[in-house]
Design a protein around this motif. Structure first.
Motif, mmCIF file in Angstrom:
data_model
loop_
_atom_site.group_PDB
_atom_site.id
_atom_site.type_symbol
_atom_site.label_atom_id
_atom_site.label_comp_id
_atom_site.label_asym_id
_atom_site.label_seq_id
_atom_site.Cartn_x
_atom_site.Cartn_y
_atom_site.Cartn_z
ATOM 1 N N MET A 1 -17.536 7.467 11.253
ATOM 2 C CA MET A 1 -17.443 7.942 10.237
ATOM 3 C C MET A 1 -16.753 6.398 9.447
ATOM 4 O O MET A 1 -15.915 5.721 10.657
ATOM 5 N N CYS A 2 -16.727 5.961 8.617
ATOM 6 C CA CYS A 2 -15.878 4.758 8.456
ATOM 7 C C CYS A 2 -14.577 4.153 7.409
ATOM 8 O O CYS A 2 -14.398 5.551 7.497
ATOM 9 N N ALA A 3 -14.111 3.551 8.070
ATOM 10 C CA ALA A 3 -12.430 3.218 8.094
ATOM 11 C C ALA A 3 -12.282 2.672 6.800
ATOM 12 O O ALA A 3 -13.176 2.251 5.944
ATOM 13 N N ALA A 4 -11.700 3.362 5.680
ATOM 14 C CA ALA A 4 -11.234 3.027 4.213
ATOM 15 C C ALA A 4 -10.579 1.407 4.026
ATOM 16 O O ALA A 4 -9.923 0.693 4.963
ATOM 17 N N PRO A 5 -11.294 1.423 3.401
ATOM 18 C CA PRO A 5 -10.884 -0.436 2.741
ATOM 19 C C PRO A 5 -9.332 -0.507 2.785
ATOM 20 O O PRO A 5 -9.131 -0.510 2.035
ATOM 21 N N ARG A 6 -8.914 -1.940 3.811
ATOM 22 C CA ARG A 6 -7.816 -2.101 2.937
ATOM 23 C C ARG A 6 -7.204 -2.656 1.527
ATOM 24 O O ARG A 6 -7.794 -3.322 0.983
ATOM 25 N N LEU A 7 -6.446 -2.405 1.319
ATOM 26 C CA LEU A 7 -5.885 -3.232 0.113
ATOM 27 C C LEU A 7 -5.221 -3.912 -0.016
ATOM 28 O O LEU A 7 -4.380 -4.078 0.922
ATOM 29 N N THR A 8 -5.086 -4.644 -0.752
ATOM 30 C CA THR A 8 -4.391 -5.910 -0.632
ATOM 31 C C THR A 8 -2.970 -4.802 -1.188
ATOM 32 O O THR A 8 -3.142 -4.651 -2.637
ATOM 33 N N THR A 9 -1.348 -6.035 -0.983
ATOM 34 C CA THR A 9 -0.503 -6.304 -1.743
ATOM 35 C C THR A 9 -0.380 -5.501 -3.012
ATOM 36 O O THR A 9 0.291 -4.439 -3.534
ATOM 37 N N ASP A 10 -1.326 -6.348 -4.113
ATOM 38 C CA ASP A 10 -1.417 -5.724 -5.313
ATOM 39 C C ASP A 10 -2.077 -4.427 -5.346
ATOM 40 O O ASP A 10 -1.584 -3.982 -6.274
ATOM 41 N N GLU A 11 -2.996 -4.009 -5.213
ATOM 42 C CA GLU A 11 -3.371 -3.403 -4.852
ATOM 43 C C GLU A 11 -2.511 -1.814 -4.505
ATOM 44 O O GLU A 11 -2.593 -1.083 -5.358
ATOM 45 N N ALA A 12 -2.310 -1.886 -3.585
ATOM 46 C CA ALA A 12 -1.785 -0.971 -3.141
ATOM 47 C C ALA A 12 -0.481 -0.701 -3.969
ATOM 48 O O ALA A 12 0.409 0.343 -4.336
ATOM 49 N N GLU A 13 0.498 -1.789 -4.433
ATOM 50 C CA GLU A 13 1.405 -1.765 -5.208
ATOM 51 C C GLU A 13 1.114 -1.115 -6.214
ATOM 52 O O GLU A 13 2.287 -0.185 -6.909
ATOM 53 N N ALA A 14 0.059 -1.618 -7.403
ATOM 54 C CA ALA A 14 -0.418 -0.973 -8.331
ATOM 55 C C ALA A 14 -0.762 0.262 -7.780
ATOM 56 O O ALA A 14 -0.205 1.430 -9.124
ATOM 57 N N ARG A 15 -1.379 0.776 -7.098
ATOM 58 C CA ARG A 15 -1.489 2.122 -6.722
ATOM 59 C C ARG A 15 -0.067 3.461 -6.489
ATOM 60 O O ARG A 15 0.237 4.183 -7.291
ATOM 61 N N ARG A 16 0.843 2.203 -5.563
ATOM 62 C CA ARG A 16 2.438 2.968 -5.424
ATOM 63 C C ARG A 16 2.565 3.563 -6.961
ATOM 64 O O ARG A 16 3.336 4.292 -7.460
ATOM 65 N N MET A 17 3.183 2.085 -8.269
ATOM 66 C CA MET A 17 2.907 2.478 -9.369
ATOM 67 C C MET A 17 2.604 3.811 -10.467
ATOM 68 O O MET A 17 2.856 4.346 -10.778
ATOM 69 N N ALA A 18 1.127 3.551 -9.941
ATOM 70 C CA ALA A 18 0.591 5.123 -10.789
ATOM 71 C C ALA A 18 1.372 7.047 -10.090
ATOM 72 O O ALA A 18 0.910 7.045 -10.820
ATOM 73 N N LEU A 19 1.546 6.386 -9.111
ATOM 74 C CA LEU A 19 2.071 7.344 -8.059
ATOM 75 C C LEU A 19 3.596 7.646 -9.154
ATOM 76 O O LEU A 19 3.673 9.003 -9.050
ATOM 77 N N TYR A 20 4.418 6.759 -9.011
ATOM 78 C CA TYR A 20 5.683 6.988 -9.452
ATOM 79 C C TYR A 20 5.857 7.639 -10.684
ATOM 80 O O TYR A 20 6.672 7.603 -10.878
ATOM 81 N N SER A 21 4.323 6.661 -11.198
ATOM 82 C CA SER A 21 4.839 7.704 -13.363
ATOM 83 C C SER A 21 4.461 8.578 -13.292
ATOM 84 O O SER A 21 4.947 9.216 -13.938
ATOM 85 N N VAL A 22 3.738 9.466 -12.470
ATOM 86 C CA VAL A 22 3.323 10.601 -12.680
ATOM 87 C C VAL A 22 4.533 11.493 -12.391
ATOM 88 O O VAL A 22 4.890 12.098 -12.724
ATOM 89 N N LEU A 23 5.228 11.246 -10.976
ATOM 90 C CA LEU A 23 6.048 11.750 -10.475
ATOM 91 C C LEU A 23 7.613 11.688 -11.655
ATOM 92 O O LEU A 23 7.884 13.147 -11.641
ATOM 93 N N GLY A 24 7.342 10.949 -12.508
ATOM 94 C CA GLY A 24 8.980 11.004 -13.023
ATOM 95 C C GLY A 24 8.773 10.814 -14.402
ATOM 96 O O GLY A 24 9.449 11.424 -15.081
ATOM 97 N N GLN A 25 7.256 12.177 -14.528
ATOM 98 C CA GLN A 25 6.756 13.022 -15.738
ATOM 99 C C GLN A 25 7.010 14.259 -15.448
ATOM 100 O O GLN A 25 6.952 14.988 -16.493
ATOM 101 N N ILE A 26 7.345 15.066 -13.987
ATOM 102 C CA ILE A 26 7.798 16.008 -13.814
ATOM 103 C C ILE A 26 8.636 16.927 -14.236
ATOM 104 O O ILE A 26 9.980 16.084 -14.165
ATOM 105 N N PRO A 27 8.545 18.023 -15.440
ATOM 106 C CA PRO A 27 9.954 18.261 -15.872
ATOM 107 C C PRO A 27 11.053 18.899 -14.496
ATOM 108 O O PRO A 27 9.890 19.111 -13.719
#
Length: 117
Positions: A1-27
């Motif tokens: 099984m191949c390991a997932a490619p490492r994300l750059t700091t900017d990619e990891a931050e963008a991923r977290r921000m996408a998650l937080y954006s959806v989380l903030g919409q849960i009523p």
């Protein structure tokens, strides 16, 4: 099984921000599972990552982390722990019933398409 490619700091931050954006919409009064939140944020098969990421939120966050549950509405944080007790109290304050360490996802689950009009 191949390991997932490492994300750059900017990619990891963008991923977290996408998650937080959806989380903030849960009523208030609605809940999602870790897997559903991952999928809504565009990250299929990333439920564990969601859990780890939410576990790293600062104590004073305003994001509604308490509205995210395990599969089938199971509360992941143990009863009698500070985080578990806070999650249960917040959910109950929003009118979400917790019975046998579970929430009725049919009744309280968030389905964004129903709310978008």
């Amino acid at each position: 099984m191949c390991a997932a490619p490492r994300l750059t700091t900017d990619e990891a931050e963008a991923r977290r921000m996408a998650l937080y954006s959806v989380l903030g919409q849960i009523p208030s009064g609605r809940v999602v599972s870790y897997g559903q939140l991952a999928e809504l944020a565009g990250f299929r098969q990333a439920a564990r990552w969601v859990g780890r990421t939410l576990g790293q939120l600062p104590a004073d966050t305003r994001l509604p982390w308490h509205r995210v549950l395990g599969a089938n509405g199971r509360l992941s944080l143990a009863l009698g722990t500070p985080g578990g007790d806070e999650q249960r109290a917040r959910l109950r304050a929003e009118g979400v019933g917790v019975h046998n360490n579970r929430v009725d996802m049919t009744r309280h689950g968030w389905r964004p398409m129903e709310y978008s009009g």
